[in-house]
Motif scaffolding. Structure first.
Motif, mmCIF file in Angstrom:
data_model
loop_
_atom_site.group_PDB
_atom_site.id
_atom_site.type_symbol
_atom_site.label_atom_id
_atom_site.label_comp_id
_atom_site.label_asym_id
_atom_site.label_seq_id
_atom_site.Cartn_x
_atom_site.Cartn_y
_atom_site.Cartn_z
ATOM 1 N N ASN A 589 0.851 -1.184 0.000
ATOM 2 C CA ASN A 589 0.000 0.000 0.000
ATOM 3 C C ASN A 589 0.891 1.239 0.000
ATOM 4 N N GLN A 590 0.482 2.251 -0.763
ATOM 5 C CA GLN A 590 1.230 3.490 -0.813
ATOM 6 C C GLN A 590 0.691 4.535 0.155
ATOM 7 N N PHE A 591 -0.345 4.151 0.946
ATOM 8 C CA PHE A 591 -0.951 5.071 1.908
ATOM 9 C C PHE A 591 -0.659 4.598 3.336
ATOM 10 N N SER A 592 -0.427 5.557 4.214
ATOM 11 C CA SER A 592 -0.359 5.248 5.634
ATOM 12 C C SER A 592 -1.774 5.199 6.196
ATOM 13 N N GLY A 593 -1.997 4.388 7.221
ATOM 14 C CA GLY A 593 -3.331 4.283 7.781
ATOM 15 C C GLY A 593 -4.234 3.388 6.942
ATOM 16 N N ALA A 594 -5.459 3.213 7.417
ATOM 17 C CA ALA A 594 -6.379 2.255 6.797
ATOM 18 C C ALA A 594 -7.466 2.910 5.962
ATOM 19 N N ASP A 595 -7.478 4.235 5.834
ATOM 20 C CA ASP A 595 -8.571 4.901 5.122
ATOM 21 C C ASP A 595 -8.481 4.743 3.612
ATOM 22 N N ARG A 596 -7.316 4.400 3.102
ATOM 23 C CA ARG A 596 -7.148 4.179 1.668
ATOM 24 C C ARG A 596 -6.316 2.922 1.452
ATOM 25 N N GLN A 597 -6.770 2.097 0.502
ATOM 26 C CA GLN A 597 -6.012 0.944 0.047
ATOM 27 C C GLN A 597 -5.848 1.070 -1.458
ATOM 28 N N MET A 598 -4.618 1.162 -1.896
ATOM 29 C CA MET A 598 -4.349 1.343 -3.317
ATOM 30 C C MET A 598 -4.839 0.141 -4.129
ATOM 31 N N ASN A 599 -5.246 0.416 -5.366
ATOM 32 C CA ASN A 599 -5.476 -0.670 -6.307
ATOM 33 C C ASN A 599 -4.159 -0.984 -7.002
ATOM 34 N N ALA A 600 -3.976 -2.221 -7.393
ATOM 35 C CA ALA A 600 -2.682 -2.603 -7.941
ATOM 36 C C ALA A 600 -2.829 -3.781 -8.885
ATOM 37 N N ASN A 601 -2.104 -3.706 -9.964
ATOM 38 C CA ASN A 601 -1.792 -4.838 -10.835
ATOM 39 C C ASN A 601 -0.364 -4.586 -11.283
ATOM 40 N N ASN A 602 0.554 -4.796 -10.344
ATOM 41 C CA ASN A 602 1.914 -4.289 -10.476
ATOM 42 C C ASN A 602 2.926 -5.425 -10.418
ATOM 43 N N LEU A 603 4.048 -5.185 -11.054
ATOM 44 C CA LEU A 603 5.179 -6.102 -10.964
ATOM 45 C C LEU A 603 6.434 -5.293 -10.661
ATOM 46 N N THR A 604 7.042 -5.599 -9.536
ATOM 47 C CA THR A 604 8.299 -4.958 -9.170
ATOM 48 C C THR A 604 9.453 -5.860 -9.585
ATOM 49 N N ALA A 605 10.398 -5.289 -10.309
ATOM 50 C CA ALA A 605 11.613 -6.003 -10.686
ATOM 51 C C ALA A 605 12.795 -5.264 -10.076
ATOM 52 N N ALA A 606 13.611 -5.983 -9.352
ATOM 53 C CA ALA A 606 14.765 -5.373 -8.696
ATOM 54 C C ALA A 606 15.915 -6.359 -8.706
ATOM 55 N N VAL A 607 17.102 -5.830 -8.658
ATOM 56 C CA VAL A 607 18.299 -6.661 -8.586
ATOM 57 C C VAL A 607 19.275 -6.008 -7.616
ATOM 58 N N THR A 608 19.886 -6.827 -6.774
ATOM 59 C CA THR A 608 20.848 -6.366 -5.785
ATOM 60 C C THR A 608 22.131 -7.163 -5.931
ATOM 61 N N THR A 609 23.247 -6.488 -5.801
ATOM 62 C CA THR A 609 24.538 -7.164 -5.773
ATOM 63 C C THR A 609 25.308 -6.706 -4.546
ATOM 64 N N ARG A 610 26.046 -7.626 -3.954
ATOM 65 C CA ARG A 610 26.796 -7.334 -2.734
ATOM 66 C C ARG A 610 28.215 -7.859 -2.878
ATOM 67 N N LEU A 611 29.136 -7.207 -2.160
ATOM 68 C CA LEU A 611 30.508 -7.681 -2.006
ATOM 69 C C LEU A 611 30.740 -7.972 -0.530
ATOM 70 N N LEU A 612 31.057 -9.238 -0.214
ATOM 71 C CA LEU A 612 31.321 -9.665 1.148
ATOM 72 C C LEU A 612 32.779 -10.058 1.264
ATOM 73 N N ASP A 613 33.465 -9.514 2.291
ATOM 74 C CA ASP A 613 34.873 -9.892 2.461
ATOM 75 C C ASP A 613 34.975 -11.261 3.109
ATOM 76 N N ASP A 614 36.204 -11.699 3.370
ATOM 77 C CA ASP A 614 36.405 -13.042 3.913
ATOM 78 C C ASP A 614 35.802 -13.205 5.299
ATOM 79 N N GLY A 615 35.591 -12.102 6.016
ATOM 80 C CA GLY A 615 34.976 -12.164 7.333
ATOM 81 C C GLY A 615 33.470 -12.055 7.302
ATOM 82 N N GLY A 616 32.875 -11.982 6.111
ATOM 83 C CA GLY A 616 31.431 -11.870 5.986
ATOM 84 C C GLY A 616 30.901 -10.462 6.103
ATOM 85 N N VAL A 617 31.790 -9.464 6.174
ATOM 86 C CA VAL A 617 31.363 -8.076 6.285
ATOM 87 C C VAL A 617 30.948 -7.564 4.907
ATOM 88 N N GLU A 618 29.777 -6.927 4.850
ATOM 89 C CA GLU A 618 29.288 -6.375 3.591
ATOM 90 C C GLU A 618 30.012 -5.073 3.294
#
Length: 821
Positions: A589-618
């Protein structure tokens, strides 16, 4: 004649331990021991401390650091190889060396010439010593030196009685505390009993021995280890030998335990209240509760009394704060439409915070803050945070929880403290309000749950009523080492019961403000919500700048379907559109509270990449994503026109094919710097909606450099830079600058210099800041004049181990310079 010695195999009986060793033990804790009156961690002598982690914004105060003192700055007879374990005294033998030993009757012992005794952590040296094993009287003369785990002391002559724990040291008395760096001198030192001592013509300082930059001199100092307090009579505080403060009588702590007594006074000047003087008094009433009483005087407004009470009991804990000005003397000659005349009125502010365990699993939580008027924070606030606070929040809730459920019942309300706004900006009071949430796992992958809320809304001259919101759902979490699939099926039902006279109101007030009035007393809304969240996680080994990393690639798809329901006849009690941000890519929902509920027929596409060192630190993470809309966004928050300006927070129907493109990058490739950025680009208007950049760089051991840029279209555009730059190990420059592009002016600027020596820290800071709410978070509305500004020069002097004069400077710097420590 060769010097005679008592070998380690010839130990005296326990009752006949050499008197000098026993007598010297009575000085084990008698020196003047001062500690900071602030609630800082205990000081360390070697300068070791926990550095605030890189990327932290608000860092705790550093403990007193004596690393800048002279290395090995101990009294000359200090033995670094002596045991530090005082628990060994009871079972340890006493070893005695001397040139001559005489004992004519096996009761009286006379030792002379290089007398030295050692028992566990205790060591005593003297030229001559006499001891009566029957009466336990002792007499040590000539260059008497004593050392134990926490204390050093020397004197010309010490006499006393071991059984009575009494003693008298005369001549040139010197002492040093090994756990707090405190040291000083006295003409006469008395041990009144095992816990109380008295010093005559005494000094105390935490500076290097023989180089006292500051010093406390008193005709008499008494210490009491049972209470942890020291008491000085006719005491004078001096710096570089120049007296600057006199105390006919003063009490000070001997350790870091909480102690009753006066804290250092505080001085400041503001344009709205004039010169201010306050001196707090701290009451250590019990280990689990205390209080602070602070009388204040404002040259333009009069006398104010403020106080704080803290308590902690087995079933309840909390605090109570109050500020009360019985009669405001200030005569405002420049009253404006955004100020009120408070002359002759009572002014107050109080805050109540309490958490009480009612029964197992249930607690009563109270958080109440109220002010006497809208102008209070502007008149008495002395920082940007206070003057930019627009609403004070208060709530009382009974909260309960179990393994699979949580519930609450209570209410909350707000108070407007922005003098430029009418009280109509206050949100609805939610009295009463109840919630019930549950999440029950079943089988291996599945959960069934519900979130629900029932609340009654109240607001003057607005539509009022009750609302119930039910949100049951079933979801699953299928996952493996490199994948996950999370389907969710939910149903949302929201029902209203509006109070009588609802037909007279529209969304933004009474009928006639430009919107359609409410036509139903019991409108409702019901709809299903279906979502599918899925992703993959790929890994590979890689290297960057000759460093090996594990790189991940994490594509993610989130599909959301919510059918459209016309909600134009539903009131807006506590709902508004939320600013689009990265986390909203996967929000239902894009609204705070319960007075509005968005309509949706949506597809979110996202990609994340990470580099972790030998100690597991991001060390690096980057995300890119967008929502694709297959149907238009139809659910709206209605707009209305007032004085040719559009009310903020409204939404309109859109036919966007996609949301903003969201890009995020966070990096910390080493332990010296970190940076993060977020960028939102709107492909529909082809403009930037949001852009932020934050960078923090560590400079040496205690230096820091910050830079940030914040942009939100139509609301905010600011640059901020701050730094703590170490010139040498003792000197450093500090500065901060915040500039608003929308207002074309400086919001806040700070510049200063700090010096830290062995036993003192000095800060001189000049600060320029706005004294109005506008210009801090938004541009000025039509017809609103630019906010006033003020300039202050702050000075802080800290005597390590004794606290600070004008401690407000430190808190201002810590709040304005991220990562300052």
């Amino acid at each position: 004649m060769k010097p005679k010695s008592l070998s380690p195999s010839r130990s005296l009986p326990p009752r006949r331990l050499l008197a000098i060793a026993a007598a010297a033990a009575l000085f084990s804790s008698q020196g003047v021991h001062a500690s900071s009156q602030t609630k800082h961690p205990k000081a360390t002598l070697n300068g070791t401390e926990v550095i605030c982690p890189l990327g932290s914004f608000i860092c705790p105060p550093r403990p007193d650091n004596f690393a800048l003192c002279k290395p090995n700055g101990m009294l000359e007879f200090y033995d670094p190889f002596l045991s530090k374990d005082s628990a060994l005294r009871a079972s340890a033998n006493t070893q005695v060396w001397s040139d001559h030993v005489e004992s004519p009757d096996q009761i009286t012992y006379h030792l002379s010439g290089h007398v030295k005794t050692i028992r566990a952590d205790q060591e005593l040296q003297a030229d001559v010593a006499d001891y009566n094993s029957d009466t336990t009287d002792y007499d040590a003369r000539g260059n008497v030196h004593y050392q134990e785990a926490t204390h050093l002391i020397s004197a010309d002559h010490i006499t006393g009685n071991t059984d009575n724990s009494t003693g008298l040291a005369t001549g040139t008395v010197r002492y040093q505390m090994l756990d707090s760096h405190g040291n000083g001198t006295a003409v006469r030192a008395e041990m009144l009993d095992a816990d109380r001592n008295r010093y005559t013509m005494a000094t105390y300082s935490t500076c290097d021995i023989g180089r006292h930059i500051w010093e406390l001199r008193a005709k008499q100092i008494e210490t009491d280890d049972t209470t942890g307090r020291g008491y000085a009579h006719s005491a004078t505080m001096s710096m570089y030998g120049v007296p600057f403060f006199y105390f006919p009588w003063m009490s000070f702590p001997l350790n870091n335990d909480r102690q009753s007594g006066f804290l250092y006074p505080y001085f400041e000047h503001t344009g709205r209240s004039g010169y201010q003087f306050r001196i707090p008094y701290y009451f250590n009433l019990a280990p689990n509760y205390d209080a602070t009483l602070t009388p204040r005087y404002y040259s333009l407004r009069g006398a104010m009394l403020s106080g704080e009470v803290r308590y902690m009991f087995p079933r309840t804990s909390g605090e109570f704060q109050v500020e009360f000005l019985p009669h405001d003397n200030y005569n405002d000659q420049k009253l404006t439409s955004t100020s009120i005349d408070t002359q002759g009125q009572q002014r107050y502010l109080y805050h109540i915070l309490n958490n009480t365990a009612v029964w197992p699993g249930w607690s009563l939580n109270t958080n109440i803050t109220r002010a006497s008027d809208q102008n209070y924070l502007r008149d008495f606030g002395n920082d940007l945070f206070s003057i930019s606070t627009a609403l004070l929040y208060s709530s009382i809730y009974l909260n309960g929880s179990g393994n699979w459920w949580s519930a609450s019942v209570g209410g909350d309300m707000w108070q407007n403290v922005d003098p430029s706004q009418a009280n109509s900006v206050e949100p609805y009071k939610r009295l009463p309000r109840a919630t019930f949430n549950m999440d029950i796992p079943f089988a291996r992958w599945y959960d069934v749950g519900m979130t629900s809320e029932a609340v009654d809304f109240h607001k003057f001259n607005q539509v009022e009523g009750a609302r119930i919101d039910l949100y049951p759902y079933v979801d699953a979490d299928f996952q493996g080492p490199a994948w996950f699939i999370r389907p969710k099926l939910a149903y949302r039902y929201t029902d209203y019961s509006l109070d009588g006279g609802y037909q007279r109101y529209s969304y933004y007030g009474q009928l006639g403000s430009g919107t359609t009035p409410f036509t139903q007393s019991d409108p409702s809304r019901s709809l299903p919500i279906i979502s599918l969240d899925q992703g993959l996680i790929f890994e590979r080994s890689t290297s960057l700048f000759d460093t090996h990393y594990t790189q991940t690639l994490e594509p993610r798809l989130y599909y959301l379907y919510v059918p459209y329901r016309n909600q134009n006849n539903l009131p807006l009690f506590d709902t508004a559109p939320m600013s689009f941000d990265d986390w909203m890519l996967f929000a239902p929902n894009q609204f705070s509270g319960a007075d509005r509920q968005m309509n949706a027929n949506n597809l979110t596409a996202a990609v994340t990449t990470r580099l972790l060192d030998d100690g597991g630190v991001e060390r690096l993470s980057a995300t890119f994503g967008q929502i694709r809309y297959f149907t238009p966004q139809k659910v709206q928050v209605p707009c209305t026109t007032v004085s040719n300006s559009t009310v903020a927070g409204c939404t309109a129907t859109t036919d966007w094919r996609g949301s903003d493109y969201v890009t995020e990058l966070n990096t910390q490739l080493n332990d010296q710097w970190t940076a993060s950025t977020e960028y939102l680009w709107n492909p529909n208007s082809r403009r930037t909606d949001l852009g932020t950049f934050t960078m923090q760089r560590r400079l040496g051991f205690d230096g820091i450099l910050n830079f940030s840029y914040r942009f939100r279209r139509g609301l905010l555009e600011q640059y901020q830079a701050s730094a703590v730059y170490p010139l040498t190990e003792r000197w450093r420059l500090i500065g901060e600058w915040t500039y608003s592009m929308l207002d074309k002016r400086t919001v806040e600027a700070l510049a200063g210099v700090q010096y830290e020596g062995c036993c003192v820290k000095v800060s001189v800071v000049a600060r320029h800041y706005v004294t109005g709410y506008y210009g801090v978070v938004t541009s000025l509305p039509p017809g609103q004049t630019a906010p006033n500004s003020d300039t202050a020069v702050m000075f802080q002097l800290e005597f390590k181990g004794m606290g600070t004069f004008s401690g407000q400077t430190e808190s201002v710097i810590r709040r304005d310079i991220l990562g300052y420590q």
